[in-house]
Design an enzyme around this catalytic site. Structure first.
Site, mmCIF file in Angstrom:
data_model
loop_
_atom_site.group_PDB
_atom_site.id
_atom_site.type_symbol
_atom_site.label_atom_id
_atom_site.label_comp_id
_atom_site.label_asym_id
_atom_site.label_seq_id
_atom_site.Cartn_x
_atom_site.Cartn_y
_atom_site.Cartn_z
ATOM 1 N N GLY A 21 -22.889 -5.024 -39.342
ATOM 2 C CA GLY A 21 -21.704 -5.498 -38.629
ATOM 3 C C GLY A 21 -21.988 -6.767 -37.853
ATOM 4 O O GLY A 21 -21.582 -6.901 -36.698
ATOM 5 N N ALA A 22 -22.668 -7.703 -38.513
ATOM 6 C CA ALA A 22 -23.157 -8.885 -37.782
ATOM 7 C C ALA A 22 -22.308 -10.125 -38.010
ATOM 8 O O ALA A 22 -22.723 -11.230 -37.668
ATOM 9 C CB ALA A 22 -24.608 -9.166 -38.172
ATOM 10 N N GLY A 25 -18.938 -10.730 -32.923
ATOM 11 C CA GLY A 25 -19.287 -9.917 -31.762
ATOM 12 C C GLY A 25 -20.775 -9.927 -31.439
ATOM 13 O O GLY A 25 -21.497 -10.897 -31.702
ATOM 14 N N GLY A 27 -23.190 -8.353 -32.769
ATOM 15 C CA GLY A 27 -24.061 -8.420 -33.944
ATOM 16 C C GLY A 27 -24.344 -9.852 -34.351
ATOM 17 O O GLY A 27 -25.483 -10.204 -34.697
ATOM 18 N N SER A 138 -23.584 3.396 -26.220
ATOM 19 C CA SER A 138 -22.696 2.985 -25.139
ATOM 20 C C SER A 138 -22.927 3.891 -23.942
ATOM 21 O O SER A 138 -23.288 5.064 -24.100
ATOM 22 C CB SER A 138 -21.246 3.123 -25.626
ATOM 23 N N TYR A 164 -14.921 8.434 -29.959
ATOM 24 C CA TYR A 164 -15.870 7.342 -29.686
ATOM 25 C C TYR A 164 -17.021 7.860 -28.830
ATOM 26 O O TYR A 164 -18.194 7.642 -29.139
ATOM 27 C CB TYR A 164 -15.162 6.181 -28.974
HETATM 28 N N1 LIG Z 1 -18.591 -4.631 -26.369
HETATM 29 C C1 LIG Z 1 -18.936 -3.631 -25.596
HETATM 30 O O1 LIG Z 1 -18.612 -3.578 -24.386
HETATM 31 C C2 LIG Z 1 -19.752 -2.512 -26.138
HETATM 32 C C3 LIG Z 1 -20.133 -1.494 -25.235
HETATM 33 C C4 LIG Z 1 -20.903 -0.440 -25.717
HETATM 34 C C5 LIG Z 1 -21.274 -0.411 -27.040
HETATM 35 N N2 LIG Z 1 -20.863 -1.389 -27.885
HETATM 36 C C6 LIG Z 1 -21.259 -1.289 -29.299
HETATM 37 O O2 LIG Z 1 -21.730 -2.523 -29.748
HETATM 38 C C7 LIG Z 1 -21.550 -2.592 -31.174
HETATM 39 C C8 LIG Z 1 -20.932 -3.930 -31.523
HETATM 40 O O3 LIG Z 1 -19.626 -3.991 -30.937
HETATM 41 P P1 LIG Z 1 -18.950 -5.363 -30.491
HETATM 42 O O4 LIG Z 1 -18.654 -5.249 -29.051
HETATM 43 O O5 LIG Z 1 -19.699 -6.519 -31.003
HETATM 44 O O6 LIG Z 1 -17.544 -5.211 -31.258
HETATM 45 P P2 LIG Z 1 -16.794 -6.152 -32.294
HETATM 46 O O7 LIG Z 1 -16.771 -7.556 -31.833
HETATM 47 O O8 LIG Z 1 -15.497 -5.457 -32.559
HETATM 48 O O9 LIG Z 1 -17.735 -6.073 -33.592
HETATM 49 C C9 LIG Z 1 -17.838 -4.891 -34.328
HETATM 50 C C10 LIG Z 1 -18.579 -5.229 -35.606
HETATM 51 O O10 LIG Z 1 -18.715 -4.025 -36.364
HETATM 52 C C11 LIG Z 1 -18.333 -4.313 -37.700
HETATM 53 N N3 LIG Z 1 -17.863 -3.144 -38.408
HETATM 54 C C12 LIG Z 1 -16.877 -2.282 -38.048
HETATM 55 N N4 LIG Z 1 -16.736 -1.344 -38.998
HETATM 56 C C13 LIG Z 1 -17.667 -1.603 -39.947
HETATM 57 C C14 LIG Z 1 -18.014 -0.992 -41.172
HETATM 58 N N5 LIG Z 1 -17.384 0.092 -41.622
HETATM 59 N N6 LIG Z 1 -19.028 -1.515 -41.904
HETATM 60 C C15 LIG Z 1 -19.675 -2.621 -41.475
HETATM 61 N N7 LIG Z 1 -19.367 -3.270 -40.338
HETATM 62 C C16 LIG Z 1 -18.375 -2.760 -39.584
HETATM 63 C C17 LIG Z 1 -17.231 -5.360 -37.578
HETATM 64 O O11 LIG Z 1 -17.094 -6.003 -38.816
HETATM 65 P P3 LIG Z 1 -15.675 -6.616 -39.343
HETATM 66 O O12 LIG Z 1 -15.677 -8.051 -38.895
HETATM 67 O O13 LIG Z 1 -15.764 -6.432 -40.815
HETATM 68 O O14 LIG Z 1 -14.565 -5.812 -38.699
HETATM 69 C C18 LIG Z 1 -17.818 -6.242 -36.479
HETATM 70 O O15 LIG Z 1 -18.736 -7.149 -37.016
HETATM 71 C C19 LIG Z 1 -20.686 -1.392 -31.539
HETATM 72 O O16 LIG Z 1 -21.511 -0.365 -32.052
HETATM 73 C C20 LIG Z 1 -20.104 -0.958 -30.215
HETATM 74 O O17 LIG Z 1 -19.766 0.409 -30.169
HETATM 75 C C21 LIG Z 1 -20.124 -2.439 -27.462
#
Ligand SMILES: NC(=O)c1ccc[n+]([C@@H]2O[C@H](COP(=O)([O-])OP(=O)(O)OC[C@H]3O[C@@H](n4cnc5c(N)ncnc54)[C@H](OP(=O)(O)O)[C@@H]3O)[C@@H](O)[C@H]2O)c1
Length: 309
Positions: A21-22, A25, A27, A138, A164
């Site tokens: 998922g890079a 965001g 990633g 998280s 979640y």
């Molecule tokens: N942001 C926060 O405050 C926060 C807090 C705690 C934990 N996290 C964790 O951090 C991680 C990254 O989240 P983020 O904040 O960067 O969110 P984000 O910007 O929404 O990015 C999520 C990423 O996951 C990918 N993804 C979703 N479903 C997928 C699938 N089925 N197969 C492959 N890729 C998939 C998305 O790809 P697409 O572009 O294809 O949709 C996107 O690249 C997540 O695990 C999230 O739970 C984030």
């Protein structure tokens, strides 16, 4: 106190990293920084074109490969095509508080994206991993409640935020049990947890919980949120460490070793979850045609189980 940043990354020349998922965001930031430090970074993404555009012009070596972590056929194909060693696997892909939806395998989409898919991917790639597996979890794992008899939300009423929280607790327990199995097998590979705190990305854009992103004094920007992942991926931390922001409540700040919730240290629960997940995934498998490839996959998912004494 010195505050760790991306400038403190070690030289990663010669290291290979997979990050799921890079394409955007946290990633994408993690991929960018690891490549800048010299790693060969493989982005496992759903939309290869989008990811290619995202890394275009960035310094470093990137390889874009198709991977939908919520589709076990895609997960198997990604793992099967892997050749050679893999130093660091980062399970980053995730979704938050989405409506109840079933995947192509008939599994709950949110649980599979955040936990079950990464569980399968990790097990399939584990024999290739030389250094560590990083699981992005998280702080909300602390509110998680897991029903091992209904991991996949079949009998309970589905709730997006509860699913979640449960999936992120499952990730924490997965790390605990994986580390136990690795240690028991005499493996030097580590399982490490990373929590970004609250980082301003599009993760919660559709969710009521996104309101917290307005309070920027409480949250990290995406760059700082990614530091926990970078630290967990590259620093010399003990197995099953929990890396998260050093600020109040672990919500913002620079990365430091923090402590996961007590609930995430329940070894008995972790073992039961592992077995329930293996059983759940085993039920999905017969839906696919029986091939030698699938038999290999089933064998490898129990590889550490078999080594357990
Ligand atoms: N942001 C926060 O405050 C926060 C807090 C705690 C934990 N996290 C964790 O951090 C991680 C990254 O989240 P983020 O904040 O960067 O969110 P984000 O910007 O929404 O990015 C999520 C990423 O996951 C990918 N993804 C979703 N479903 C997928 C699938 N089925 N197969 C492959 N890729 C998939 C998305 O790809 P697409 O572009 O294809 O949709 C996107 O690249 C997540 O695990 C999230 O739970 C984030």
């Amino acid at each position: 106190m010195t505050r760790w940043t991306g400038k403190d990354l070690p030289d990663l020349n010669g290291r290979t990293v997979v990050i799921t998922g890079a394409g955007r965001g946290l990633g994408l930031i993690t991929a960018r920084e690891l490549a800048r430090a010299g790693a060969h970074v493989v982005l496992g993404v759903r939309d290869a074109g989008k990811a290619r555009r995202a890394v275009a012009g960035l310094p470093g070596a990137f390889d874009i490969r198709s991977l939908d972590v919520a589709d076990l056929t895609s997960v198997r194909a990604f793992a099967d095509s892997w050749r050679g060693d893999l130093d660091i696997l980062i399970n980053n892909a995730g979704v938050m508080d989405i409506p109840g939806t079933r995947t192509a395998d008939g599994l709950d989409l949110q649980t599979t994206t955040n936990y079950t898919g990464p569980f399968v991917l990790t097990n399939l790639l584990l024999e290739r991993v030389t250094d560590r597996v990083v699981h992005v979890t998280s702080q909300l794992h602390r509110q998680g409640k897991i029903d091992v008899a209904d991991l996949d939300w079949r009998t309970r009423e589905y709730n997006g935020m509860s699913a979640y929280q449960a999936s992120k607790l499952a990730v924490v327990l997965f790390s605990l049990e994986l580390q136990r199995r690795l240690t028991a097998a005499g493996s030097p590979v580590r399982s490490v947890l990373a929590s970004p705190g609250i980082a301003r990305t599009s993760l919660a854009a559709h969710s009521r919980s996104n309101v917290i992103n307005r309070f920027t004094f409480l949250t990290n920007d995406a760059e700082r949120g990614a530091l926990s992942v970078l630290y967990a991926a590259t620093q010399d931390v003990p197995g099953n460490s929990y890396v998260g922001p050093d600020g109040l409540g672990g919500l913002r700040g620079h990365p430091a070793l923090r402590r996961q919730g007590e609930i995430g240290l329940d070894q008995d629960m972790a073992a039961r979850l592992w077995d329930a997940t293996t059983e759940l995934v085993g039920k999905v498998a017969p839906l696919a045609p029986v091939t030698a490839e699938r038999v290999d996959w089933q064998n490898s998912i129990t590889v550490l189980k078999d080594r357990r004494q």
